[in-house]
Write an enzyme that holds these catalytic residues in place. Structure first.
Site, PDB file in Angstrom:
ATOM      1  N   TYR A  37       0.303  -1.456   0.219  1.00  0.00           N
ATOM      2  CA  TYR A  37      -0.069  -0.253  -0.333  1.00  0.00           C
ATOM      3  C   TYR A  37       0.865   1.090   0.150  1.00  0.00           C
ATOM      4  O   TYR A  37       1.827   1.414   0.695  1.00  0.00           O
ATOM      5  CB  TYR A  37      -0.957  -0.111   1.303  1.00  0.00           C
ATOM      6  CG  TYR A  37      -2.399  -0.812   1.539  1.00  0.00           C
ATOM      7  CD1 TYR A  37      -2.558  -1.553   0.299  1.00  0.00           C
ATOM      8  CD2 TYR A  37      -2.074  -1.620   2.629  1.00  0.00           C
ATOM      9  CE1 TYR A  37      -3.945  -2.288   0.035  1.00  0.00           C
ATOM     10  CE2 TYR A  37      -2.864  -2.792   2.613  1.00  0.00           C
ATOM     11  CZ  TYR A  37      -3.847  -2.875   1.588  1.00  0.00           C
ATOM     12  OH  TYR A  37      -4.667  -3.922   1.720  1.00  0.00           O
ATOM     13  N   HIS A 193     -12.133   3.310   6.396  1.00  0.00           N
ATOM     14  CA  HIS A 193     -10.844   2.430   6.040  1.00  0.00           C
ATOM     15  C   HIS A 193     -10.183   1.682   7.178  1.00  0.00           C
ATOM     16  O   HIS A 193      -9.253   1.234   6.849  1.00  0.00           O
ATOM     17  CB  HIS A 193      -9.993   3.639   5.679  1.00  0.00           C
ATOM     18  CG  HIS A 193      -9.235   3.917   4.492  1.00  0.00           C
ATOM     19  ND1 HIS A 193      -9.971   5.195   4.073  1.00  0.00           N
ATOM     20  CD2 HIS A 193      -9.977   3.173   3.367  1.00  0.00           C
ATOM     21  CE1 HIS A 193     -10.835   5.529   2.231  1.00  0.00           C
ATOM     22  NE2 HIS A 193     -10.432   4.184   1.817  1.00  0.00           N
ATOM     23  N   ARG A 223      -6.132   7.070  -8.974  1.00  0.00           N
ATOM     24  CA  ARG A 223      -5.452   5.537  -8.027  1.00  0.00           C
ATOM     25  C   ARG A 223      -5.977   4.202  -9.018  1.00  0.00           C
ATOM     26  O   ARG A 223      -7.085   4.352  -9.496  1.00  0.00           O
ATOM     27  CB  ARG A 223      -5.599   5.755  -6.573  1.00  0.00           C
ATOM     28  CG  ARG A 223      -7.489   6.005  -5.593  1.00  0.00           C
ATOM     29  CD  ARG A 223      -6.334   5.708  -4.073  1.00  0.00           C
ATOM     30  NE  ARG A 223      -5.461   4.843  -3.692  1.00  0.00           N
ATOM     31  CZ  ARG A 223      -6.197   3.280  -2.912  1.00  0.00           C
ATOM     32  NH1 ARG A 223      -7.090   3.312  -3.442  1.00  0.00           N
ATOM     33  NH2 ARG A 223      -4.946   3.273  -3.172  1.00  0.00           N
ATOM     34  N   ASN A 225      -6.500   0.371  -7.028  1.00  0.00           N
ATOM     35  CA  ASN A 225      -7.108  -0.395  -6.358  1.00  0.00           C
ATOM     36  C   ASN A 225      -7.042  -1.882  -6.877  1.00  0.00           C
ATOM     37  O   ASN A 225      -7.394  -1.793  -7.969  1.00  0.00           O
ATOM     38  CB  ASN A 225      -8.191  -0.080  -5.167  1.00  0.00           C
ATOM     39  CG  ASN A 225      -7.801  -1.237  -3.960  1.00  0.00           C
ATOM     40  OD1 ASN A 225      -7.026  -1.627  -3.819  1.00  0.00           O
ATOM     41  ND2 ASN A 225      -8.770  -1.687  -3.540  1.00  0.00           N
ATOM     42  N   GLU A 265      -9.042  -1.776  -9.374  1.00  0.00           N
ATOM     43  CA  GLU A 265     -10.983  -0.482  -9.422  1.00  0.00           C
ATOM     44  C   GLU A 265      -9.747   1.154 -10.111  1.00  0.00           C
ATOM     45  O   GLU A 265      -8.797   1.034  -9.530  1.00  0.00           O
ATOM     46  CB  GLU A 265     -10.898  -0.522  -8.106  1.00  0.00           C
ATOM     47  CG  GLU A 265     -12.095  -1.928  -7.845  1.00  0.00           C
ATOM     48  CD  GLU A 265     -12.146  -1.291  -6.205  1.00  0.00           C
ATOM     49  OE1 GLU A 265     -12.887  -2.819  -5.531  1.00  0.00           O
ATOM     50  OE2 GLU A 265     -12.211  -0.818  -5.673  1.00  0.00           O
ATOM     51  N   TYR A 316      -6.835 -10.215   3.806  1.00  0.00           N
ATOM     52  CA  TYR A 316      -8.045  -8.976   3.972  1.00  0.00           C
ATOM     53  C   TYR A 316      -8.194  -9.270   2.410  1.00  0.00           C
ATOM     54  O   TYR A 316      -9.671  -8.490   2.492  1.00  0.00           O
ATOM     55  CB  TYR A 316      -7.073  -7.582   3.762  1.00  0.00           C
ATOM     56  CG  TYR A 316      -7.890  -6.378   3.483  1.00  0.00           C
ATOM     57  CD1 TYR A 316      -8.904  -6.181   4.490  1.00  0.00           C
ATOM     58  CD2 TYR A 316      -7.130  -5.760   2.506  1.00  0.00           C
ATOM     59  CE1 TYR A 316     -10.099  -5.295   4.180  1.00  0.00           C
ATOM     60  CE2 TYR A 316      -8.626  -4.794   2.281  1.00  0.00           C
ATOM     61  CZ  TYR A 316      -9.690  -3.825   3.346  1.00  0.00           C
ATOM     62  OH  TYR A 316     -10.525  -3.153   2.760  1.00  0.00           O
ATOM     63  N   LYS A 317      -7.866  -9.384   1.276  1.00  0.00           N
ATOM     64  CA  LYS A 317      -8.503  -9.195   0.304  1.00  0.00           C
ATOM     65  C   LYS A 317      -9.074 -10.593   0.064  1.00  0.00           C
ATOM     66  O   LYS A 317      -9.800 -10.622  -0.974  1.00  0.00           O
ATOM     67  CB  LYS A 317      -7.020  -9.203  -1.251  1.00  0.00           C
ATOM     68  CG  LYS A 317      -6.595  -7.827  -1.258  1.00  0.00           C
ATOM     69  CD  LYS A 317      -5.792  -7.505  -2.206  1.00  0.00           C
ATOM     70  CE  LYS A 317      -4.688  -6.576  -2.103  1.00  0.00           C
ATOM     71  NZ  LYS A 317      -6.069  -4.749  -2.755  1.00  0.00           N
TER      72      LYS A 317
HETATM   73  C1  HEM Z   1     -12.455   9.511  -0.274  1.00  0.00           C
HETATM   74  C2  HEM Z   1     -12.351   8.388  -1.164  1.00  0.00           C
HETATM   75  C3  HEM Z   1     -12.684   7.283  -0.521  1.00  0.00           C
HETATM   76  C4  HEM Z   1     -13.053   6.677  -0.300  1.00  0.00           C
HETATM   77  C5  HEM Z   1     -14.822   6.786  -0.563  1.00  0.00           C
HETATM   78  C6  HEM Z   1     -12.177   4.922  -0.462  1.00  0.00           C
HETATM   79  C7  HEM Z   1     -13.530   4.171   0.104  1.00  0.00           C
HETATM   80  C8  HEM Z   1     -13.232   2.141   0.113  1.00  0.00           C
HETATM   81  C9  HEM Z   1     -13.467   1.464   1.651  1.00  0.00           C
HETATM   82  C10 HEM Z   1     -15.212   1.849   1.287  1.00  0.00           C
HETATM   83  C11 HEM Z   1     -12.872   0.441   1.403  1.00  0.00           C
HETATM   84  C12 HEM Z   1     -12.840  -0.856   1.448  1.00  0.00           C
HETATM   85  C13 HEM Z   1     -12.864  -0.941   3.148  1.00  0.00           C
HETATM   86  C14 HEM Z   1     -13.307  -2.211   4.060  1.00  0.00           C
HETATM   87  O1  HEM Z   1     -13.079  -3.395   3.436  1.00  0.00           O
HETATM   88  O2  HEM Z   1     -14.470  -2.117   4.530  1.00  0.00           O
HETATM   89  C15 HEM Z   1     -11.569   0.825   0.855  1.00  0.00           C
HETATM   90  C16 HEM Z   1      -9.999   0.512   0.832  1.00  0.00           C
HETATM   91  C17 HEM Z   1      -9.186   1.089   0.860  1.00  0.00           C
HETATM   92  N1  HEM Z   1      -8.350   2.352  -0.228  1.00  0.00           N
HETATM   93 FE1  HEM Z   1      -9.708   3.487   0.536  1.00  0.00          FE
HETATM   94  N2  HEM Z   1     -11.420   5.278  -0.304  1.00  0.00           N
HETATM   95  C18 HEM Z   1     -11.222   6.320  -0.719  1.00  0.00           C
HETATM   96  C19 HEM Z   1     -10.483   6.666  -0.782  1.00  0.00           C
HETATM   97  C20 HEM Z   1      -9.202   6.474  -0.508  1.00  0.00           C
HETATM   98  C21 HEM Z   1      -7.583   6.453  -0.999  1.00  0.00           C
HETATM   99  C22 HEM Z   1      -7.106   8.473  -1.453  1.00  0.00           C
HETATM  100  C23 HEM Z   1      -6.518   5.718  -0.776  1.00  0.00           C
HETATM  101  C24 HEM Z   1      -5.273   6.339  -0.723  1.00  0.00           C
HETATM  102  C25 HEM Z   1      -4.426   5.510  -0.435  1.00  0.00           C
HETATM  103  C26 HEM Z   1      -7.481   5.158  -0.281  1.00  0.00           C
HETATM  104  C27 HEM Z   1      -6.931   3.277   0.104  1.00  0.00           C
HETATM  105  C28 HEM Z   1      -7.012   2.620   0.181  1.00  0.00           C
HETATM  106  C29 HEM Z   1      -6.408   1.318   0.502  1.00  0.00           C
HETATM  107  C30 HEM Z   1      -5.418   0.980   0.405  1.00  0.00           C
HETATM  108  C31 HEM Z   1      -7.424   0.145   0.814  1.00  0.00           C
HETATM  109  C32 HEM Z   1      -7.197  -1.457   1.108  1.00  0.00           C
HETATM  110  C33 HEM Z   1      -8.383  -2.145  -0.754  1.00  0.00           C
HETATM  111  C34 HEM Z   1      -7.807  -3.204  -0.259  1.00  0.00           C
HETATM  112  O3  HEM Z   1      -6.445  -3.797  -0.406  1.00  0.00           O
HETATM  113  O4  HEM Z   1      -8.389  -4.103  -1.483  1.00  0.00           O
HETATM  114  N3  HEM Z   1      -8.823   5.095  -0.171  1.00  0.00           N
HETATM  115  N4  HEM Z   1     -11.418   2.288   0.425  1.00  0.00           N
END
Ligand code: HEM
Ligand code: FES
Lengths: 346, 322
Positions: A37, A193, A223, A225, A265, A316-317
């Protein structure tokens, strides 16, 4: 240029697949042989012609099938689309952003005509011709966000900004990787998060939030994901876990190529003008392993990424049960040759 | 990601709207329209004053729904750097300038059941755009607006004509004072309070609100500081490998820009956090003039907001991670 829209399913008989052109433009997310990450945010500016970055909102060959799947999800579960009352202005901002972008990027498919608040929207692929008054909810068949996102690929969250934080106060989420809008609605950036491992500790979310709070109009960012999904299923929601969770136990060495999908994504973020809210778009692209390894660099690299992925992230994934089977299958496509920098095919 | 979205504009109209207050209407150059914005947003004007570049933030006071022009109002003050004097004495109809895309650090909280707006003097400007938007979105509000005098106050009469009894005016020279205690006590649950005006007024309103038990998240304020003048000192940019002198009437940010480098900023008033910079080392004492860093961060000396903060004593030197 003319997109040809395919007719396919993301459930039951799973007829989804990518054309050779769609494979070529797939947003492969790994620029090196390992993954961790980071604050991987970059300006959302136009990319190469034909790529998923060519236009601000990407519409592709799966458009009509995606929209059909969304309609099915919403019919079974209306709570996939929620908006707190104070988000109405942001909903209209989203209508403007999507209609403007879609009609400017794909004029043969979408047309928007504006005269003051009198708007006329034509969506030819879906056979929609709608006149409405911008700002007047009564002139559309759905609330504004739901209206336009039933016609636009990708999930969308609308974030209200206040008290130095972002709040998930509206969204339409029908193609998610195991998280729930109904659970997260009303939460703040770090609250929603919270389940993410490792990233909090290294300050990823502190830095990302600080950046987003100062995001300016006219300077969108994006970005990538990623995760993995068994079968080309868009709706891998906690609400429907009973339908898809067991799929993870069905992976065998024989069916990896067809069943295991990389799910990427493409997330876009825009500051909205009237509401000062931020829209977060989550556009999911699926590719099965058989398709992915047609690009040799991707086959090699994904093999190495999965092998070295920290366990906490792999868990986690949700890949734990089929990760090793997939690595073993991909090994055939990794001859140990060095891979070039960057994500694109050689 | 850094570098600000900027537009060229032309001054299409100027008007003296009260003693010492000048209104400007800015129209786009080389593009059809300016972006819409949300009530409470500001823009930063870049003005070329002979060999000096001035950049000052001003609230957008026109209609947020008008993309044909932006309007700002500027009070003539005796600020050491001369930004307001330049606007008053040197900008004319036809002058051309650059402005940044709007940024809102003082947005409407739409969850509020009711919006209680408190303005002092030139602090009326963000509320002008906000009220236009509140009205359009059918959100209930009332404004309490304190001014020195009828001649020294801007727009109060036109506002009364537009919004009627929702506008309450108070004139110092008639010994009228905003009845803050009574206002704060008699609001329905879910009311949000917004204040913009001179620093002393903001302090007064925030203190009273706290004492009256208002939850912090229901209280909003816009507090920009102009960078204060002070002693001259020297900065060293560790990454860029440059040594730059900061003059008494320059901010660190201005000195860096004058040396031909760019650094991200949004407010230039110590409010947004965009210009936060790590301090590598410092031979003097930092005078923190911002509203962004916490007291603990200020005390530790590890960070500085370069748009408003400086060193206390002449001849001292700070090394920045830039
Ligand atoms: C404001 C907008 C954003 C929204 C609405 C959002 C929403 C989410 C949601 C709902 C999750 C899933 C969490 C869960 O497991 O329940 C997630 C995961 C994550 N988000 Fe965001 N996020 C946003 C912005 C960002 C940004 C800017 C970053 C930059 C680093 C980020 C990094 C991550 C990471 C690293 C994960 C884990 C994803 C994975 O490993 O599959 N997010 N986010
Ligand atoms: S530019 Fe906003 S705090 Fe310095």
């Amino acid at each position: 240029m003319g997109l040809v829209f395919k007719n396919e399913t993301f459930r039951d008989d799973f007829t989804f697949s990518n054309s050779p052109a769609a494979i070529k433009r797939f947003p492969f997310p790994f620029h090196e042989d390992r993954y961790m990450y980071t604050v991987n945010i970059e300006p959302h500016i136009a990319g190469p012609k034909g790529s998923v970055y060519e236009f601000p909102i990407d519409i592709d060959e799966h458009y009509l099938s995606d929209m059909r799947d969304r309609a099915l999800v919403l019919k079974e579960d209306p709570l996939r689309c929620q908006s707190l009352p104070h988000m109405l202005t942001a909903e209209w901002d989203l209508v403007e952003l999507l209609m403007t972008s879609m009609s400017e990027s794909y004029p043969e498919h979408f047309t928007l005509t504006r005269e003051g608040d009198n708007w006329h929207w034509i969506n030819r692929p879906m056979g929609i011709d709608q006149k409405f008054t911008f700002g007047d909810v009564a002139t559309l068949p759905y609330r504004p966000m739901e209206y336009i996102t039933r016609q636009c690929q990708g999930d969308f969250c609308l974030l209200d900004q206040r008290d130095g934080d972002l709040w998930m106060d509206a969204g339409i989420v029908s193609t998610q990787a195991d998280w729930s809008l109904d659970f997260d609605v009303g939460m703040s950036f770090k609250e929603w998060h919270a389940p993410v491992p490792m990233a909090h500790e290294v300050g990823v979310f502190d830095r990302a939030l600080k950046f987003l709070l100062n995001m300016q109009q006219g300077k969108p960012v994006r970005r990538l994901n990623w995760t993995m999904t068994i079968n080309p299923r868009l709706d891998t929601s906690p609400e429907n876990y009973h339908k898809w969770g067991k799929d993870r136990t069905t992976v065998t060495p024989e069916n990896v190529g067809n069943k295991v999908h990389l799910r990427v994504e493409l997330q876009g973020l825009w500051r909205l003008p009237r509401s000062n809210a931020i829209v977060f778009s989550i556009r999911a692209y699926l590719i099965k392993m058989d398709e992915l390894v047609t690009v040799p660099k991707w086959g090699r690299r994904l093999h190495r990424v999965l092998k070295t992925l920290p366990d906490a992230i792999a868990d986690y994934k949700g890949t734990t049960r089929y990760r090793q089977t997939t690595i073993d299958w991909l090994a055939k496509y990794d001859d140990g040759a060095p891979t070039s920098k960057g994500c694109w095919p050689d | 990601m850094s570098g600000e979205a900027e537009f060229r504009v032309r001054v299409a109209e100027t008007e003296t709207v009260a003693d010492g207050i000048r209104r400007l209407r800015l129209v786009p150059l080389g593009r059809a329209a300016l972006p819409l914005f949300s009530g409470g947003a500001h823009t930063v004007l870049t003005m070329q004053d002979e060999d000096r570049v001035l950049r000052n933030p001003y609230s957008l006071m026109g209609s947020p729904f008008d993309s044909s022009s932006y309007q700002i109002s500027v009070l003539r003050t005796r600020d050491s750097r001369g930004g307001s004097i330049f606007v008053h004495d040197k900008l004319k109809e036809g002058s051309e300038l650059s402005i940044t895309a709007p940024v809102n650090l003082f947005p409407i909280d739409r969850r509020a059941r009711r919006h209680l707006l408190i303005a002092g003097g030139i602090g009326i400007t963000p509320f002008m755009a906000m009220m236009e938007q509140l009205e359009r979105e059918e959100l209930p509000f009332e404004l309490h607006y304190g001014m020195r005098s009828k001649a020294g106050g801007a727009y109060w009469s036109a506002l009364r004509d537009t919004y009627g009894r929702r506008i309450n005016t108070y004139f110092d020279d008639a010994q009228q004072k905003i009845p803050l205690t009574r206002l704060l006590e008699n609001q329905p649950l879910g009311t949000h309070l917004y204040v913009c005006g001179p620093a002393a007024m903001i302090d007064w309103v925030l203190t009273e609100a706290r004492e009256a038990g208002w939850p912090e998240e229901n209280v909003h304020f816009e507090r920009f500081s102009a960078p204060p003048a002070g002693a001259p000192f020297t900065i060293e940019l560790a990454k860029a490998g440059r040594v730059i002198d900061v003059k008494p009437t320059q901010s660190i940010l201005e000195a860096i820009e004058a040396a031909g480098l760019t650094v991200p900023f949004l407010c230039r008033g110590g409010a947004c956090g965009q210009c936060e910079t790590h301090v590598v080392s410092c031979s003097g004492t930092i005078e923190h003039n911002d509203h962004f860093l916490s007291a603990a961060e200020k005390a530790s000396g590890g960070k500085i907001m370069i748009c408003v903060s400086r060193l206390k004593s002449a001849g001292s030197r700070i090394v920045l991670d830039l």
